[in-house]
Design a protein around this motif. Structure first.
Motif, PDB file in Angstrom:
ATOM      1  N   VAL A  26       0.868  -1.180   0.000  1.00  0.00           N
ATOM      2  CA  VAL A  26       0.000   0.000   0.000  1.00  0.00           C
ATOM      3  C   VAL A  26       0.900   1.224   0.000  1.00  0.00           C
ATOM      4  O   VAL A  26       1.612   1.484   0.982  1.00  0.00           O
ATOM      5  N   ARG A  27       0.884   1.969  -1.094  1.00  0.00           N
ATOM      6  CA  ARG A  27       1.839   3.071  -1.240  1.00  0.00           C
ATOM      7  C   ARG A  27       1.261   4.421  -0.837  1.00  0.00           C
ATOM      8  O   ARG A  27       2.009   5.358  -0.599  1.00  0.00           O
ATOM      9  N   GLU A  28      -0.068   4.547  -0.759  1.00  0.00           N
ATOM     10  CA  GLU A  28      -0.632   5.819  -0.319  1.00  0.00           C
ATOM     11  C   GLU A  28      -0.439   5.985   1.185  1.00  0.00           C
ATOM     12  O   GLU A  28      -0.344   5.001   1.935  1.00  0.00           O
ATOM     13  N   GLU A  29      -0.403   7.205   1.647  1.00  0.00           N
ATOM     14  CA  GLU A  29      -0.154   7.490   3.054  1.00  0.00           C
ATOM     15  C   GLU A  29      -1.381   7.154   3.895  1.00  0.00           C
ATOM     16  O   GLU A  29      -2.507   7.487   3.533  1.00  0.00           O
ATOM     17  N   VAL A  30      -1.154   6.477   5.023  1.00  0.00           N
ATOM     18  CA  VAL A  30      -2.231   6.164   5.960  1.00  0.00           C
ATOM     19  C   VAL A  30      -1.754   6.535   7.360  1.00  0.00           C
ATOM     20  O   VAL A  30      -0.564   6.449   7.663  1.00  0.00           O
ATOM     21  N   PRO A  31      -2.658   6.949   8.243  1.00  0.00           N
ATOM     22  CA  PRO A  31      -2.243   7.306   9.606  1.00  0.00           C
ATOM     23  C   PRO A  31      -2.057   6.078  10.481  1.00  0.00           C
ATOM     24  O   PRO A  31      -2.745   5.062  10.310  1.00  0.00           O
ATOM     25  N   ALA A  32      -1.129   6.166  11.425  1.00  0.00           N
ATOM     26  CA  ALA A  32      -0.962   5.086  12.392  1.00  0.00           C
ATOM     27  C   ALA A  32      -2.199   4.955  13.275  1.00  0.00           C
ATOM     28  O   ALA A  32      -2.559   3.860  13.703  1.00  0.00           O
ATOM     29  N   ARG A  33      -2.860   6.048  13.531  1.00  0.00           N
ATOM     30  CA  ARG A  33      -4.063   6.042  14.369  1.00  0.00           C
ATOM     31  C   ARG A  33      -5.272   5.626  13.534  1.00  0.00           C
ATOM     32  O   ARG A  33      -5.748   6.387  12.684  1.00  0.00           O
ATOM     33  N   PHE A  34      -5.729   4.408  13.703  1.00  0.00           N
ATOM     34  CA  PHE A  34      -6.898   3.803  13.059  1.00  0.00           C
ATOM     35  C   PHE A  34      -6.690   3.472  11.583  1.00  0.00           C
ATOM     36  O   PHE A  34      -7.400   2.616  11.053  1.00  0.00           O
ATOM     37  N   GLY A  35      -5.766   4.135  10.885  1.00  0.00           N
ATOM     38  CA  GLY A  35      -5.643   3.937   9.448  1.00  0.00           C
ATOM     39  C   GLY A  35      -5.180   2.540   9.080  1.00  0.00           C
ATOM     40  O   GLY A  35      -5.781   1.870   8.225  1.00  0.00           O
ATOM     41  N   VAL A  36      -4.106   2.068   9.710  1.00  0.00           N
ATOM     42  CA  VAL A  36      -3.581   0.742   9.406  1.00  0.00           C
ATOM     43  C   VAL A  36      -4.595  -0.330   9.799  1.00  0.00           C
ATOM     44  O   VAL A  36      -4.918  -1.221   9.008  1.00  0.00           O
ATOM     45  N   SER A  37      -5.110  -0.269  11.023  1.00  0.00           N
ATOM     46  CA  SER A  37      -6.025  -1.309  11.501  1.00  0.00           C
ATOM     47  C   SER A  37      -7.325  -1.311  10.705  1.00  0.00           C
ATOM     48  O   SER A  37      -7.868  -2.382  10.398  1.00  0.00           O
ATOM     49  N   GLY A  38      -7.843  -0.137  10.366  1.00  0.00           N
ATOM     50  CA  GLY A  38      -9.087  -0.070   9.611  1.00  0.00           C
ATOM     51  C   GLY A  38      -8.939  -0.657   8.217  1.00  0.00           C
ATOM     52  O   GLY A  38      -9.830  -1.372   7.733  1.00  0.00           O
ATOM     53  N   HIS A  39      -7.822  -0.391   7.565  1.00  0.00           N
ATOM     54  CA  HIS A  39      -7.602  -0.914   6.217  1.00  0.00           C
ATOM     55  C   HIS A  39      -7.352  -2.417   6.244  1.00  0.00           C
ATOM     56  O   HIS A  39      -7.846  -3.163   5.389  1.00  0.00           O
ATOM     57  N   TYR A  40      -6.598  -2.882   7.249  1.00  0.00           N
ATOM     58  CA  TYR A  40      -6.214  -4.289   7.295  1.00  0.00           C
ATOM     59  C   TYR A  40      -7.340  -5.200   7.771  1.00  0.00           C
ATOM     60  O   TYR A  40      -7.289  -6.417   7.558  1.00  0.00           O
ATOM     61  N   ALA A  41      -8.386  -4.653   8.386  1.00  0.00           N
ATOM     62  CA  ALA A  41      -9.431  -5.468   9.018  1.00  0.00           C
ATOM     63  C   ALA A  41     -10.040  -6.498   8.077  1.00  0.00           C
ATOM     64  O   ALA A  41     -10.389  -7.610   8.489  1.00  0.00           O
ATOM     65  N   PRO A 127      15.350   8.946  21.097  1.00  0.00           N
ATOM     66  CA  PRO A 127      14.508   8.045  21.901  1.00  0.00           C
ATOM     67  C   PRO A 127      13.100   8.601  22.072  1.00  0.00           C
ATOM     68  O   PRO A 127      12.658   8.932  23.182  1.00  0.00           O
ATOM     69  N   ASP A 128      12.386   8.696  20.961  1.00  0.00           N
ATOM     70  CA  ASP A 128      11.056   9.309  20.929  1.00  0.00           C
ATOM     71  C   ASP A 128      10.081   8.338  20.259  1.00  0.00           C
ATOM     72  O   ASP A 128      10.071   8.181  19.038  1.00  0.00           O
ATOM     73  N   LEU A 129       9.275   7.673  21.064  1.00  0.00           N
ATOM     74  CA  LEU A 129       8.328   6.686  20.545  1.00  0.00           C
ATOM     75  C   LEU A 129       7.247   7.313  19.673  1.00  0.00           C
ATOM     76  O   LEU A 129       6.693   6.645  18.801  1.00  0.00           O
ATOM     77  N   THR A 130       6.935   8.581  19.888  1.00  0.00           N
ATOM     78  CA  THR A 130       5.890   9.232  19.091  1.00  0.00           C
ATOM     79  C   THR A 130       6.336   9.465  17.651  1.00  0.00           C
ATOM     80  O   THR A 130       5.504   9.770  16.788  1.00  0.00           O
ATOM     81  N   ALA A 131       7.635   9.316  17.368  1.00  0.00           N
ATOM     82  CA  ALA A 131       8.128   9.457  15.999  1.00  0.00           C
ATOM     83  C   ALA A 131       8.057   8.153  15.221  1.00  0.00           C
ATOM     84  O   ALA A 131       8.355   8.136  14.017  1.00  0.00           O
ATOM     85  N   LEU A 132       7.667   7.060  15.885  1.00  0.00           N
ATOM     86  CA  LEU A 132       7.531   5.770  15.227  1.00  0.00           C
ATOM     87  C   LEU A 132       6.068   5.528  14.851  1.00  0.00           C
ATOM     88  O   LEU A 132       5.151   5.968  15.564  1.00  0.00           O
ATOM     89  N   PRO A 133       5.816   4.783  13.762  1.00  0.00           N
ATOM     90  CA  PRO A 133       4.434   4.575  13.293  1.00  0.00           C
ATOM     91  C   PRO A 133       3.735   3.453  14.054  1.00  0.00           C
ATOM     92  O   PRO A 133       3.286   2.466  13.473  1.00  0.00           O
ATOM     93  N   VAL A 134       3.620   3.600  15.372  1.00  0.00           N
ATOM     94  CA  VAL A 134       3.007   2.554  16.197  1.00  0.00           C
ATOM     95  C   VAL A 134       1.489   2.653  16.060  1.00  0.00           C
ATOM     96  O   VAL A 134       0.901   3.690  16.391  1.00  0.00           O
ATOM     97  N   PRO A 135       0.811   1.602  15.579  1.00  0.00           N
ATOM     98  CA  PRO A 135      -0.621   1.708  15.315  1.00  0.00           C
ATOM     99  C   PRO A 135      -1.473   1.855  16.579  1.00  0.00           C
ATOM    100  O   PRO A 135      -1.139   1.321  17.647  1.00  0.00           O
ATOM    101  N   VAL A 136      -2.568   2.597  16.440  1.00  0.00           N
ATOM    102  CA  VAL A 136      -3.671   2.597  17.403  1.00  0.00           C
ATOM    103  C   VAL A 136      -4.803   1.849  16.711  1.00  0.00           C
ATOM    104  O   VAL A 136      -5.231   2.242  15.619  1.00  0.00           O
ATOM    105  N   LEU A 137      -5.303   0.772  17.326  1.00  0.00           N
ATOM    106  CA  LEU A 137      -6.228  -0.111  16.623  1.00  0.00           C
ATOM    107  C   LEU A 137      -7.669   0.367  16.658  1.00  0.00           C
ATOM    108  O   LEU A 137      -8.371   0.307  15.652  1.00  0.00           O
ATOM    109  N   THR A 138      -8.171   0.826  17.826  1.00  0.00           N
ATOM    110  CA  THR A 138      -9.570   1.260  17.928  1.00  0.00           C
ATOM    111  C   THR A 138      -9.643   2.545  18.746  1.00  0.00           C
ATOM    112  O   THR A 138      -8.700   2.914  19.456  1.00  0.00           O
ATOM    113  N   ASP A 139     -10.805   3.214  18.669  1.00  0.00           N
ATOM    114  CA  ASP A 139     -10.949   4.478  19.403  1.00  0.00           C
ATOM    115  C   ASP A 139     -11.115   4.262  20.905  1.00  0.00           C
ATOM    116  O   ASP A 139     -11.115   5.222  21.678  1.00  0.00           O
TER     117      ASP A 139
END
Length: 482
Positions: A26-41, A127-139
């Motif tokens: 998937v080459r288009e940009e998606v957000p780590a917050r809900f974007g990855v989990s929503g698309h992959y579901a 050492p900044d975890l917020t700079a990594l694309p760690v997914p948020v799965l649900t609201d």
């Protein structure tokens, strides 16, 4: 030792790129917050909520992290999303993999120090975890979660190394909460460090080769305390795992990991969720409950390979169940071998999260005495494995990888009044919401459960009545006489 499997994640992905339908990019940009989990579901597979079904591995090439101004990075989901693909990554089949795990446990290959100049080049990140694309799965989630972070630590009292996967929630730029299932080896190392009055140095890996990752998911019933999971991985992969030293803590890391988060597991406790009661979706298909106080990890350094890939899993879905299931299968198979039971194969079904539903396939019964052997051995699996809630026993002519064949066997080879055995009020697993006194007053406490055997094997005396037809391939039949 098995034939050598791909050592690192990138070699695996390069191979999948050549196999049609196995890897989607998937080459288009998606957000780590809900974007990855929503698309992959749609590809996660049960027990993710429908409509879903097991699908390809998916590489999200541009995932935007939560941190302001952070650059988009790659996230991989679903690499182990089918049993067939997961086994193929190790050059084998689902039926053979548990046997190979047992062989690896019996003849481990210890890890070695990576030779200077041979380990992959790494870049040092803040050492900044917020700079990594760690997914948020649900609201409802407590925050971004490392869902496939493998923690490597050494017990300061015993010197035993342990690699295991744990649920970790990002609580700040350099802070994680970590939930250790009670009784795991990491908890023992953590308590050793607490007794010494010191934090426990750890290396958290995101993105590992298949032999290492699968070995990190094996239960203690297969890889006992004192046996290094990395030595099991070396035997399973056909070559020693290479290690290097961390920069900021006194710990080791797997040299070819995509990301390594260096840190210290602290005595300080913190709530998993400050805003509610939810954690993140669990592997049995339900929203997890946040813990009021968990140990914390202070991140002291982050290194990554150039163009690093952050590997993650969806909470419920085939992938977590597959990863958990193979180790459980090997453990059950090994135990039944100790009892000299005539078991052919074990399949820990993804519908039970790879743990709760165990399908046993038995060799052809030799006598009427084997009827009782199969029944007693099936019950013993439920008694010896806390997580197992249901055992389905079938004959060797049933395809364990076919749900239709399993249901056919249950329908035509079982009578409920004689072939169903219930074991009431046994130790269980509280993430199953039925395992509570609120659901069943017959249970003596929460986290206990009734267990069941469905014996779908044909009685030896009646085996001739259950003959399945075998169709002759065209062109191979003997000619009939005129």
């Amino acid at each position: 030792m098995t034939r050598r499997s791909p050592a690192d994640l990138r070699t695996v992905l390069a191979g999948l790129d050549l196999m049609p339908g196995q890897l989607v990019r998937v080459r288009e940009e998606v957000p780590a917050r809900f974007g990855v989990s929503g698309h992959y579901a749609k590809w996660a597979g049960a027990p993710a909520p429908p409509p879903t079904g097991p699908g390809p591995a998916v590489m999200y090439e541009r995932v935007t992290p939560s941190g302001a101004g952070a650059e988009a990075r790659a996230v991989l989901m679903g690499l182990y999303g089918t049993r067939r693909r997961a086994a193929a990554l190790l050059g084998t089949t689902p039926a053979r993999l548990p046997h190979q795990l047992l062989d690896a446990v019996a003849a481990p290959v210890p890890p070695v120090r990576a030779r200077e100049g041979r380990e992959p080049a790494r870049v040092v990140l803040p050492p900044d975890l917020t700079a990594l694309p760690v997914p948020v799965l649900t609201d409802e989630d407590a925050g971004p979660y490392l869902t496939l972070g493998a923690v490597l630590a050494t017990d300061p009292e015993t010197g035993v190394r342990n690699l295991s996967i744990h649920r970790m929630c990002v609580q700040g730029p350099d802070l994680l909460t970590l939930w250790m299932v009670p009784g795991r080896d990491l908890e023992a190392a953590y308590r050793s460090a607490l007794r010494a009055g010191c934090p426990l140095p750890v290396a958290i890996h995101l993105g590992l080769g298949p032999a290492v990752l699968l070995s990190s998911c094996c239960p203690t019933s297969l890889v006992p305390t004192g046996l290094d999971e990395l030595a099991v991985a070396g035997a399973l992969g056909g070559a020693p795992v290479e290690l290097a030293r961390c920069r900021t803590v006194d710990a080791e890391y797997v040299a070819d990991a995509e990301y390594v988060l260096e840190g210290e597991l602290l005595p300080d406790l913190a709530p998993e969720n400050l805003r509610g009661t939810a954690a993140t979706p669990e592997f049995l298909g339900y929203q997890g409950r946040a813990h009021p106080a968990l140990p914390t990890v202070r991140i002291t350094g982050i290194t990554a390979r150039d163009g690093a890939i952050l590997q993650a899993v969806s909470g419920p879905g085939h992938e977590q169940s597959v990863l958990l299931g193979f180790g459980m299968e090997a453990a059950v198979l090994g135990r039944l071998r100790e009892w000299d039971a005539p078991v052919k194969s074990v399949h820990c079904h993804t519908a039970g999260g790879g743990q709760l539903m165990v399908v046993l396939q038995w060799f052809h019964k030799r006598s009427a005495a084997d009827d009782e052997v199969v029944r007693k051995a099936s019950e013993s699996v439920l008694e010896d494995f806390r997580m197992a809630k249901m055992v389905v026993s079938v004959d060797e002519d049933v395809d364990l990888e076919s749900d239709e064949d399993l249901w056919w066997a249950m329908t035509t080879r079982m009578q409920a009044d004689r072939d169903v055995v219930v074991l009431p009020d046994r130790e269980g697993f509280p993430l199953d919401p039925t395992q509570s006194t609120a659901y069943s007053p017959a249970l003596s406490a929460d986290g206990r459960t009734a267990k069941v055997v469905f014996d779908c094997t044909v009685p030896h005396a009646q085996r001739d009545r259950f003959h399945r037809p075998r169709f002759t391939p065209a062109g191979s039949a003997r000619p009939t006489r005129p």
